[in-house]
Design an enzyme around this catalytic site. Sequence first.
Site, PDB file in Angstrom:
ATOM      1  N   GLU A 128       1.028  -1.131  -0.001  1.00  0.00           N
ATOM      2  CA  GLU A 128      -0.121   0.064  -0.288  1.00  0.00           C
ATOM      3  C   GLU A 128       0.805   1.299   0.101  1.00  0.00           C
ATOM      4  O   GLU A 128       0.842   1.969   0.931  1.00  0.00           O
ATOM      5  CB  GLU A 128      -0.939  -0.065   1.378  1.00  0.00           C
ATOM      6  N   GLU A 134      -5.677  -8.672   1.022  1.00  0.00           N
ATOM      7  CA  GLU A 134      -6.199  -8.175   2.314  1.00  0.00           C
ATOM      8  C   GLU A 134      -7.680  -7.831   1.952  1.00  0.00           C
ATOM      9  O   GLU A 134      -7.895  -7.309   1.087  1.00  0.00           O
ATOM     10  CB  GLU A 134      -5.497  -6.888   2.654  1.00  0.00           C
TER      11      GLU A 134
HETATM   12  C1  FCB Z   1      -4.115  -2.291   5.760  1.00  0.00           C
HETATM   13  C2  FCB Z   1      -2.651  -2.500   6.166  1.00  0.00           C
HETATM   14  C3  FCB Z   1      -2.890  -3.787   7.177  1.00  0.00           C
HETATM   15  C4  FCB Z   1      -3.622  -3.697   8.239  1.00  0.00           C
HETATM   16  C5  FCB Z   1      -4.971  -3.137   7.533  1.00  0.00           C
HETATM   17  C6  FCB Z   1      -6.393  -3.156   8.480  1.00  0.00           C
HETATM   18  O1  FCB Z   1      -4.258  -0.883   5.173  1.00  0.00           O
HETATM   19  O2  FCB Z   1      -1.919  -2.901   5.065  1.00  0.00           O
HETATM   20  O3  FCB Z   1      -1.403  -3.444   7.741  1.00  0.00           O
HETATM   21  O4  FCB Z   1      -3.443  -2.482   8.898  1.00  0.00           O
HETATM   22  O5  FCB Z   1      -5.181  -2.269   6.722  1.00  0.00           O
END
Ligand code: FCB
Length: 478
Positions: free
Chosen positions: A204, A385
């Site tokens: 990210e 994620e």
């Molecule tokens: C993302 C991050 C991860 C975690 C999630 C909830 O942005 O990559 O580390 O904090 O959010």
Amino acid sequence: MSMLTRRRLLSRAALSATAGATGCDAGTDPDTDPTGGSGGNLRFPTGFGWGAATSAYQIEGAAKEDGRGESVWDTFSRTPGRTRNGDTGDVAADHYHRYADDLDLMRDLGLRSYRFSISWPRIQPDGTGTPNQRGLDFYRRLVDGLHERGISPMATLFHWDLPQTLQDAGGWENRDTAYRFAEYAEAVFHGLGDRIPAWLTINEPKTVVQNGYLYGHHAPGFQDPQAAYLVAHHLQLAHGLAVRALRATGSAARIGPALNLHPCYPADDSAEAARASRLYDGYENRLYLDSILKGSYPADVLADLGADSRIARGIVDGDLEIISSPVDLLAVQYYTPYYVTPTGGTVTRWPTSQADWQQIYPNGMYDILTRVTRDYGPLPLTVTENGLPQADTLSADGTVDDTGRIDFLREHMAAAHRAVSDGVPLESYHVWSLLDNFEWAEGYDQRWGLVYVDYPTQRRVLKRSAHWYREVIRANGL
Ligand code: FCB
């Protein structure tokens, strides 16, 4: 610290600008059913990579062991007022010491893929020079343990824990940091490359840009828009250099970026909202997708930033060729959509989770997966994620009832399945997160894990969602 959390602020962000451009092309916006209507007997492709994700600073602890250096998150979290309750990752989920038990948990869940990150300051305590063998050995033991249990490792090279020494030398504002990153990546490829089939470069980049440099809610805690977008460029340069470093080793492993993508929708039917949403999409998505996958920055965003901006002046001939070095996969991280008003603000359309920046909108998963395939594909995709925070509690009978998380995951997985049915080449899906952990500025307040961590004892307890996920994996579907 302000009680406004990071993405709420973030959503007030890139908003100043409303010029130029046509409507957002991130997909449909069903008014009535946020799930898009999926459900039922859904089977995923054979061999689908069901997984879970973590990152080093959020779970490892052992902040001073085996030669680990300091990172910007050590500095930031130890600075009074920066994190909720002054929480730090000094101990976190103590995974550094408990990794063998955690590997057994993963096996018991039936995971096929595990996405974790490598801590740069464990490998190069000062961000440069000869790698620290004890740091490499930890990840070697972890990765060997994964293979022994039939779980495929997916390693992120950088999940925000920049060595503090490099920050002291200018951090990501300094172009040289991208070259230090490439050296670090090369050291990791040589040390571990024979046993890791899939690599992700930078986690990210947008969150570093926005939370680290626009709003200051993440390390290094600055509020400097000019610096922010130069940082965006250097992070992407670092990505491209790492891709080239992997290819130079002759490795057959795959590599790609890990981007948090946000479908953007006009908040109303006006032409102004469509225009504002399009530019918002530029800042949220195309600034990273176009550069890495098309070799150019989006013209509307560059124009909005201005020819005199530090990013415009910081782009050197040849950089975009490096940044767009061919990748093997695109890792998508999806949490929330944005609804953009005619003046470039945002509104909340759906219920939010414990994280008030997160609107629960499963159909956004479908929209973002189909959109990247349409606009940038065909390219193998992985969801690295997706998840939900809750104030989970351990009940007297030793269970953790997180049915809300099950509903969230089921609906998002169903939306991903719909995308696969419509031809999206999605290979795997990783729940954020395997374990409850240090949620950055939120400290330990938000629990995101499938597995509950009782921090005083470090006992692990499978939540109801973990039991449910095991059945999903066993059935290869919902
Ligand atoms: C993302 C991050 C991860 C975690 C999630 C909830 O942005 O990559 O580390 O904090 O959010």
